[in-house]
Design a protein around this motif. Structure first.
Motif, PDB file in Angstrom:
ATOM      1  N   CYS A 246      65.213   0.179  15.194  1.00 50.22           N
ATOM      2  CA  CYS A 246      65.749   0.662  16.461  1.00 50.22           C
ATOM      3  C   CYS A 246      64.856   0.046  17.541  1.00 50.22           C
ATOM      4  CB  CYS A 246      65.706   2.189  16.515  1.00 50.22           C
ATOM      5  SG  CYS A 246      64.024   2.844  16.404  1.00 50.22           S
ATOM      6  N   GLU A 248      62.601   1.296  19.210  1.00 48.19           N
ATOM      7  CA  GLU A 248      61.200   1.743  19.153  1.00 48.19           C
ATOM      8  C   GLU A 248      60.355   0.705  18.411  1.00 48.19           C
ATOM      9  OE1 GLU A 248      60.073   4.503  20.618  1.00 48.19           O
ATOM     10  OE2 GLU A 248      62.106   5.032  21.276  1.00 48.19           O
ATOM     11  N   HIS A 253      64.869   1.426   9.880  1.00 49.71           N
ATOM     12  CA  HIS A 253      65.559   2.604   9.357  1.00 49.71           C
ATOM     13  C   HIS A 253      66.454   2.186   8.186  1.00 49.71           C
ATOM     14  CE1 HIS A 253      64.482   5.589  12.398  1.00 49.71           C
ATOM     15  NE2 HIS A 253      64.606   4.645  13.315  1.00 49.71           N
ATOM     16  N   CYS A 308      60.892   9.252  13.571  1.00 51.25           N
ATOM     17  CA  CYS A 308      60.925   8.245  14.638  1.00 51.25           C
ATOM     18  C   CYS A 308      61.359   8.928  15.929  1.00 51.25           C
ATOM     19  CB  CYS A 308      61.915   7.150  14.262  1.00 51.25           C
ATOM     20  SG  CYS A 308      61.998   5.793  15.442  1.00 51.25           S
ATOM     21  N   CYS A 310      63.247   7.907  18.126  1.00 48.57           N
ATOM     22  CA  CYS A 310      64.611   7.578  18.547  1.00 48.57           C
ATOM     23  C   CYS A 310      65.601   8.678  18.187  1.00 48.57           C
ATOM     24  CB  CYS A 310      65.069   6.261  17.918  1.00 48.57           C
ATOM     25  SG  CYS A 310      65.482   6.380  16.166  1.00 48.57           S
ATOM     26  N   ARG A 312      66.695   9.235  14.995  1.00 47.20           N
ATOM     27  CA  ARG A 312      67.256   9.014  13.656  1.00 47.20           C
ATOM     28  C   ARG A 312      66.351   9.703  12.639  1.00 47.20           C
ATOM     29  NH1 ARG A 312      68.277   4.606  16.554  1.00 47.20           N
ATOM     30  NH2 ARG A 312      70.401   3.791  16.539  1.00 47.20           N
TER      31      ARG A 312
END
Ligand code: ZN
Length: 428
Positions: A246, A248, A253, A308, A310, A312
């Motif tokens: 992602c 980040e 992932h 994370c 983000c 997820r």
């Protein structure tokens, strides 16, 4: 931004239940339809119904690349050919490739997974995505292509080839996202400079790079020189779109609702504790045509357990620094020394003495094979030697998809003791 937030941000407990349900269905399917698994399960006294937790996966046998090779072409298919809508090949450890089949459901899921990776990398329907992967060799090109179409982005399948043409397309079509290998991205940056074009003249915003190992330094260089945000993604021709970063950019992932990851000791096969680095082993959870149980990827990584930022919940894996076997990645293509030897042998040179020299010229890999002339060779005419060399070169290119330079050296001049069979001077 998520593509399938309901799965990508799923509660871990729910995700694990889904994984178990899908694992059980997969094991039943392979035990029923794939003779290799039926035989192995029987030998080990495994009944798929006995697998009652994700932990139990440890008791299942591994599937290796050698298994794939031995069951070429259709031996591991779990559906009849009439249900297969696509076949793609990948190079294996010898001259024989692996054929991977997909049902229409497999193709649909693959597109969804690629769409997740693209979305995680910043791509939306407003983007123009230039895919500069070789469509003939890369399973990855097809996945990203259909994933980008699914998102509604404008896809430009420029494929691999002339870098100046790629730049012209980028300018004229106002490409906003570039998909290729990281080394090719650097080569495009070089070409941009050669053509005296400033990066601000382009519309590029994002780059999604994969198919070969690369470093943070390379990421920084690509980002600076092309003026983009670059993310890493990971897939396997045997499995499809496995994982992606992602924005980040703290690990990739893994699409865990479709693939069950394990990290094992590459030498003993023993499952390693969380966070430890080892070989990535994947079990497919939703594949219909070509399901794989505990597939040894040969890639070294570690799972990151911390969440994370983000949002997820899918666990991440660290970037792949290298392979656990002797596979070489040359311009994004996977090549094993054994394959090279096999191809040379088909040209009439038996037990060839050779060395593979890899350099990076600019940002492109250059692969040279130093081939020791057999005794019989030298006595022949120069013309004849040239013909044989040219034959070796063409055969290598056709069989392995990599353009090698082939040079003849005097008999008994190659010593493996000092440097080994492979001299890799490329700096990652
Ligand atoms: Zn994330």
């Amino acid at each position: 931004m998520f593509w399938q937030g309901e799965y990508e941000c799923m509660d871990r407990g729910e995700l694990e239940l889904l994984q178990l349900e899908r694992l059980q269905a997969t094991l039943n399917r392979v035990a029923r339809n794939v003779p290799l698994y039926r035989k192995r399960f029987a030998e080990l006294g495994i009944d798929p119904y006995d697998v009652q937790s994700l932990e139990d996966v440890k008791s299942l046998p591994f599937t290796t690349k050698e298994d794939l090779r031995q069951h070429y072409p259709y031996g591991l298919f779990a559906v009849p050919l009439r249900d297969v809508v696509r076949m793609q090949t990948s190079t294996g450890t010898t001259g024989k490739p692996t054929v991977v089949g997909y049902t229409s459901g497999d193709v649909r899921r693959w597109s969804e997974l690629a769409a997740r990776i693209l979305t995680a990398g910043g791509i939306t329907k407003d983007d123009a995505v230039q895919i500069a992967y070789n469509y003939g060799l890369f399973t990855g090109a097809f996945g990203i292509h259909s994933g980008a179409e699914l998102i509604g982005a404008s896809v430009i399948p420029s494929s691999s080839g002339d870098a100046r043409r790629q730049i012209s397309i980028m300018q004229d079509y106002r490409t906003t996202a570039l998909v290729c290998t990281p080394s090719y991205a650097l080569h495009l940056a070089d070409t941009l400079e050669e053509m005296n074009i400033n990066k601000t003249a382009l519309s590029l915003r994002f780059g999604l790079f994969g198919s070969e190992p690369w470093t943070e330094e390379t990421r920084l260089e690509i980002e600076t020189r092309l003026g983009i945000q670059a993310t890493d993604n990971y897939g396997l021709s045997e499995i499809t779109a496995v994982a992606g970063e992602c924005l980040e950019r703290t690990g990739l992932h893994i699409n865990e609702d479709h693939f069950l990851p394990e990290i094992v000791n590459p030498l003993t096969g023993e499952v390693l504790p969380p966070g430890q680095k080892g070989e990535l082993v994947l079990t497919t959870l939703t594949k219909e045509a070509f399901p794989l149980v505990r597939f040894r990827t040969g890639d070294l990584t570690a799972l990151i357990e911390t969440p994370c930022t983000c949002g997820r919940t899918l666990r991440r894996m660290t970037r792949i620094p290298g392979r656990s076997d002797d596979m070489l990645i040359i311009r994004g293509s996977n090549v094993f020394p054994a394959q090279i030897e096999g191809v040379i042998a088909t040209t009439g040179i038996h037990n060839p003495h050779y060395q593979i020299v890899l350099d990076r010229v600019g940002h492109m890999d250059r692969a040279t094979i130093m081939l020791e002339a057999p005794e019989s060779f030298c006595t022949d005419s120069i013309k004849e030697s040239q013909r044989i060399l040219e034959n070796v070169r063409i055969r290598l290119h056709t069989e392995l998809g990599v353009a090698f330079e082939v040079r003849l050296v005097e008999p008994k001049t190659i010593t493996y003791e000092a440097q080994g069979r492979i001299i890799d001077r490329r700096k990652m």
